[in-house]
Design a protein around this motif. Structure first.
Motif: not given
Length: 149
Positions: A7-13, A33-38, A136-143
């Protein structure tokens, strides 16, 4: 055969919200939102075999400690991101080369690095070409469905 999810890191920490949080485990640092969802996706589908690719620290296992905030990105060389040579060393040092299959949740820069570092491995890039919102929508749907991407 186990699969490694990267998973990628993210700018927001976390230190943006809690400046005095101190050193934390990598899995708790990235709050965008993206990093935490990943990370949520990786924990759900690959609980024993996932890591974060950080532009500063390279491959971080979930329990690795990050001492403080940082601003380093692969997209801006002047921020001094970790080198491809050091990443290659980490792949061997951390045993990541033992995985035959990888799932990469990052964008082009991350996927390109993984292709170089894991040449000859089966690399799945389910979010390749997706912008953040749809990804993010695809990740949510998969989960929610329990069906991996």
């Amino acid at each position: 055969m186990k699969t490694l999810c990267i998973v990628p890191c993210g700018k927001r920490k976390i230190w943006e919200k809690f400046p005095d949080a101190g050193p934390l485990k990598a899995r708790d640092v990235y709050i965008g939102p993206y990093a935490s969802k990943c990370i949520q996706y990786a924990q759900f589908f690959y609980p024993e075999s996932w890591c974060i690719l950080s532009a500063k620290y390279g491959f971080l296992l979930p329990e690795d400690i990050i001492p403080e905030t940082y601003e380093v990105t692969f997209k801006k060389k002047w921020t001094n991101p970790i080198s491809i040579n050091e990443l290659g060393y980490q792949v061997n040092e951390k045993g990541l080369n033992s995985f035959k299959e990888l799932v990469v949740l990052g964008g082009k820069v991350y996927c390109d690095l993984i292709e170089i570092l894991f040449e000859g491995k089966n690399i799945h890039k389910p979010l390749w070409g997706s912008s953040l919102g749809p990804a993010i929508k695809r990740l949510n749907k998969a989960i929610k469905s329990g069906e991996p991407l």
